[in-house]
Structure formats: C-alpha cells, structure tokens
Motif scaffolding. Structure first.
Motif, PDB file in Angstrom:
ATOM      1  N   ALA A   4       7.597   1.384   6.405  1.00 22.86           N
ATOM      2  CA  ALA A   4       6.298   2.059   6.536  1.00 22.86           C
ATOM      3  C   ALA A   4       5.699   2.326   5.160  1.00 22.86           C
ATOM      4  O   ALA A   4       4.492   2.160   4.958  1.00 22.86           O
ATOM      5  CB  ALA A   4       6.460   3.363   7.312  1.00 22.86           C
ATOM      6  N   LEU A   5       6.535   2.698   4.211  1.00 26.94           N
ATOM      7  CA  LEU A   5       6.054   2.942   2.853  1.00 26.94           C
ATOM      8  C   LEU A   5       5.636   1.642   2.167  1.00 26.94           C
ATOM      9  O   LEU A   5       4.605   1.598   1.491  1.00 26.94           O
ATOM     10  CB  LEU A   5       7.136   3.661   2.039  1.00 26.94           C
ATOM     11  N   ILE A   6       6.400   0.581   2.362  1.00 25.93           N
ATOM     12  CA  ILE A   6       6.047  -0.719   1.777  1.00 25.93           C
ATOM     13  C   ILE A   6       4.732  -1.225   2.361  1.00 25.93           C
ATOM     14  O   ILE A   6       3.865  -1.718   1.632  1.00 25.93           O
ATOM     15  CB  ILE A   6       7.187  -1.733   1.986  1.00 25.93           C
ATOM     16  N   LEU A   7       4.562  -1.087   3.664  1.00 27.86           N
ATOM     17  CA  LEU A   7       3.302  -1.497   4.292  1.00 27.86           C
ATOM     18  C   LEU A   7       2.139  -0.654   3.794  1.00 27.86           C
ATOM     19  O   LEU A   7       1.045  -1.172   3.555  1.00 27.86           O
ATOM     20  CB  LEU A   7       3.413  -1.390   5.811  1.00 27.86           C
ATOM     21  N   ALA A   8       2.357   0.631   3.642  1.00 26.46           N
ATOM     22  CA  ALA A   8       1.291   1.508   3.159  1.00 26.46           C
ATOM     23  C   ALA A   8       0.877   1.134   1.744  1.00 26.46           C
ATOM     24  O   ALA A   8      -0.318   1.116   1.428  1.00 26.46           O
ATOM     25  CB  ALA A   8       1.739   2.972   3.228  1.00 26.46           C
ATOM     26  N   VAL A   9       1.830   0.801   0.896  1.00 29.28           N
ATOM     27  CA  VAL A   9       1.505   0.378  -0.468  1.00 29.28           C
ATOM     28  C   VAL A   9       0.755  -0.954  -0.449  1.00 29.28           C
ATOM     29  O   VAL A   9      -0.214  -1.143  -1.181  1.00 29.28           O
ATOM     30  CB  VAL A   9       2.791   0.286  -1.330  1.00 29.28           C
ATOM     31  N   THR A  10       1.182  -1.874   0.415  1.00 27.28           N
ATOM     32  CA  THR A  10       0.492  -3.164   0.540  1.00 27.28           C
ATOM     33  C   THR A  10      -0.946  -2.966   1.000  1.00 27.28           C
ATOM     34  O   THR A  10      -1.873  -3.562   0.436  1.00 27.28           O
ATOM     35  CB  THR A  10       1.242  -4.075   1.530  1.00 27.28           C
ATOM     36  N   PHE A  11      -1.139  -2.131   2.034  1.00 26.95           N
ATOM     37  CA  PHE A  11      -2.497  -1.845   2.520  1.00 26.95           C
ATOM     38  C   PHE A  11      -3.332  -1.198   1.425  1.00 26.95           C
ATOM     39  O   PHE A  11      -4.519  -1.506   1.280  1.00 26.95           O
ATOM     40  CB  PHE A  11      -2.465  -0.925   3.734  1.00 26.95           C
ATOM     41  N   LEU A  12      -2.728  -0.316   0.664  1.00 25.25           N
ATOM     42  CA  LEU A  12      -3.442   0.382  -0.401  1.00 25.25           C
ATOM     43  C   LEU A  12      -3.895  -0.585  -1.499  1.00 25.25           C
ATOM     44  O   LEU A  12      -5.051  -0.536  -1.937  1.00 25.25           O
ATOM     45  CB  LEU A  12      -2.559   1.482  -0.992  1.00 25.25           C
ATOM     46  N   VAL A  13      -3.019  -1.481  -1.909  1.00 25.81           N
ATOM     47  CA  VAL A  13      -3.363  -2.439  -2.972  1.00 25.81           C
ATOM     48  C   VAL A  13      -4.468  -3.385  -2.498  1.00 25.81           C
ATOM     49  O   VAL A  13      -5.446  -3.624  -3.224  1.00 25.81           O
ATOM     50  CB  VAL A  13      -2.108  -3.224  -3.422  1.00 25.81           C
ATOM     51  N   ILE A  14      -4.349  -3.918  -1.286  1.00 26.19           N
ATOM     52  CA  ILE A  14      -5.375  -4.819  -0.760  1.00 26.19           C
ATOM     53  C   ILE A  14      -6.705  -4.096  -0.634  1.00 26.19           C
ATOM     54  O   ILE A  14      -7.759  -4.645  -0.986  1.00 26.19           O
ATOM     55  CB  ILE A  14      -4.934  -5.419   0.591  1.00 26.19           C
ATOM     56  N   ASN A  15      -6.666  -2.855  -0.161  1.00 15.99           N
ATOM     57  CA  ASN A  15      -7.900  -2.090  -0.002  1.00 15.99           C
ATOM     58  C   ASN A  15      -8.559  -1.791  -1.340  1.00 15.99           C
ATOM     59  O   ASN A  15      -9.782  -1.863  -1.466  1.00 15.99           O
ATOM     60  CB  ASN A  15      -7.613  -0.798   0.756  1.00 15.99           C
ATOM     61  N   ILE A  16      -7.781  -1.484  -2.353  1.00 17.94           N
ATOM     62  CA  ILE A  16      -8.341  -1.222  -3.684  1.00 17.94           C
ATOM     63  C   ILE A  16      -8.985  -2.485  -4.254  1.00 17.94           C
ATOM     64  O   ILE A  16     -10.080  -2.424  -4.836  1.00 17.94           O
ATOM     65  CB  ILE A  16      -7.260  -0.662  -4.629  1.00 17.94           C
ATOM     66  N   VAL A  17      -8.342  -3.638  -4.076  1.00 22.65           N
ATOM     67  CA  VAL A  17      -8.910  -4.893  -4.567  1.00 22.65           C
ATOM     68  C   VAL A  17     -10.221  -5.215  -3.847  1.00 22.65           C
ATOM     69  O   VAL A  17     -11.210  -5.607  -4.475  1.00 22.65           O
ATOM     70  CB  VAL A  17      -7.890  -6.047  -4.425  1.00 22.65           C
ATOM     71  N   LEU A  18     -10.243  -5.031  -2.531  1.00 18.26           N
ATOM     72  CA  LEU A  18     -11.472  -5.277  -1.763  1.00 18.26           C
ATOM     73  C   LEU A  18     -12.580  -4.310  -2.169  1.00 18.26           C
ATOM     74  O   LEU A  18     -13.745  -4.693  -2.295  1.00 18.26           O
ATOM     75  CB  LEU A  18     -11.203  -5.157  -0.268  1.00 18.26           C
ATOM     76  N   PHE A  19     -12.220  -3.055  -2.378  1.00 17.53           N
ATOM     77  CA  PHE A  19     -13.194  -2.043  -2.786  1.00 17.53           C
ATOM     78  C   PHE A  19     -13.786  -2.392  -4.146  1.00 17.53           C
ATOM     79  O   PHE A  19     -15.012  -2.343  -4.348  1.00 17.53           O
ATOM     80  CB  PHE A  19     -12.519  -0.670  -2.824  1.00 17.53           C
TER      81      PHE A  19
END
Length: 153
Positions: A4-19
């Motif tokens: 869950a933590l690894i997925l959350a970090v992955t979602f966070l990195v992708i979201n920051i790049v898209l933002f």
C-alpha cells in the motif's frame, strides 16, 4: 501493508509529474497569449509533452483500476477518456497555424485538468499518510517507540 505504501508513492510520483507537466503547458500558453514566446516554439514545447502526458495519465488510471482504488479512478477517468477521444480524432497536437484561435479553449482544458489533478493529489496524499500509518501499526512491529531506538547507539 508495504504494498500500500509502495503504491501510494508510485501514485504520488506520477501525479506530481502530471501536475508539473500541465502547469508548464499552462505557463507556455500564457506566455504565448502575452506574446512573450513564438507560436512555433510554444507549439513544439507543448507537443513534445502531450504524448508522454497521455501515456502517464493512462498508466495512472490503469494502476488505480487494477489496485481497486475506485474513487480515485473515478476522478482520473474523465481526463483519460478525453485524452483517448483526442488521440482517436487526431486532435491531440496543437497546430501552429491555429494556435491563437484555440488558445482560450486549450487553457480552459488544462485548467480543468489541473483542478482534477489537484483533487487527485490531495486524495493520494491522504492515502499515502494512511498507508504509512497502517504500516507502522502492524502487529509484527509491536509498539514502535522512535525515541528508544533513536537514543540507543
């Protein structure tokens, strides 16, 4: 629990790049509107970011769907569907000759996308905090006392 933590970090990195990509595109369009940048240069900079942006958005939506994060998936799916529609109709790239005619529409689209990414960013941050909190509440760690482990050399 660690997944869950690894997925959350992955979602966070992708979201920051898209933002960041969407914000950069809005800045380029604003510079073009104020006549600080050439229309050829603006179109080439934005067109260079569009395909990676579409791919990352698709990957984010697919990961959200596969991992069962339904509410976050429902927030990200309108942008993904719009990207697919633009790509199928071959209207995903900005045309240099028509850039001033569609400038307002392109800025509005990117502002809406930035708003949806902001909502998704807040949801990912809360998910990240929850995943980290649940990881350290796992019974295998017992009562984790940071003070005692930090002070012992």
């Amino acid at each position: 629990m660690a997944w869950a933590l690894i997925l959350a970090v992955t979602f966070l990195v992708i979201n920051i790049v898209l933002f960041a990509s969407t914000f950069y595109q809005i800045l380029i369009l604003s510079d073009l509107e104020a006549d600080y940048i050439n229309m050829y240069e603006a179109a080439s900079r934005i067109n260079g970011l569009i395909l990676p942006d579409f791919i990352l958005q698709g990957v984010l939506s697919a990961l959200l769907l596969m991992t069962g994060h339904w509410f976050m998936f429902l927030v990200s799916v309108p942008v993904t569907c719009y990207h697919v529609m633009l790509y199928i109709k071959q209207r995903h790239l900005i045309d240099v000759t028509e850039v001033f005619r569609v400038l307002g529409t392109e800025k509005k689209y990117r502002m809406v996308k930035l708003g949806l990414l902001s909502v998704l960013f807040l949801m990912v941050i809360f998910r990240f905090i929850r995943a980290g909190h649940l990881l350290f509440q796992d019974p295998q760690f017992g009562d984790l006392d940071i003070r005692s482990s930090f002070l012992e050399f």
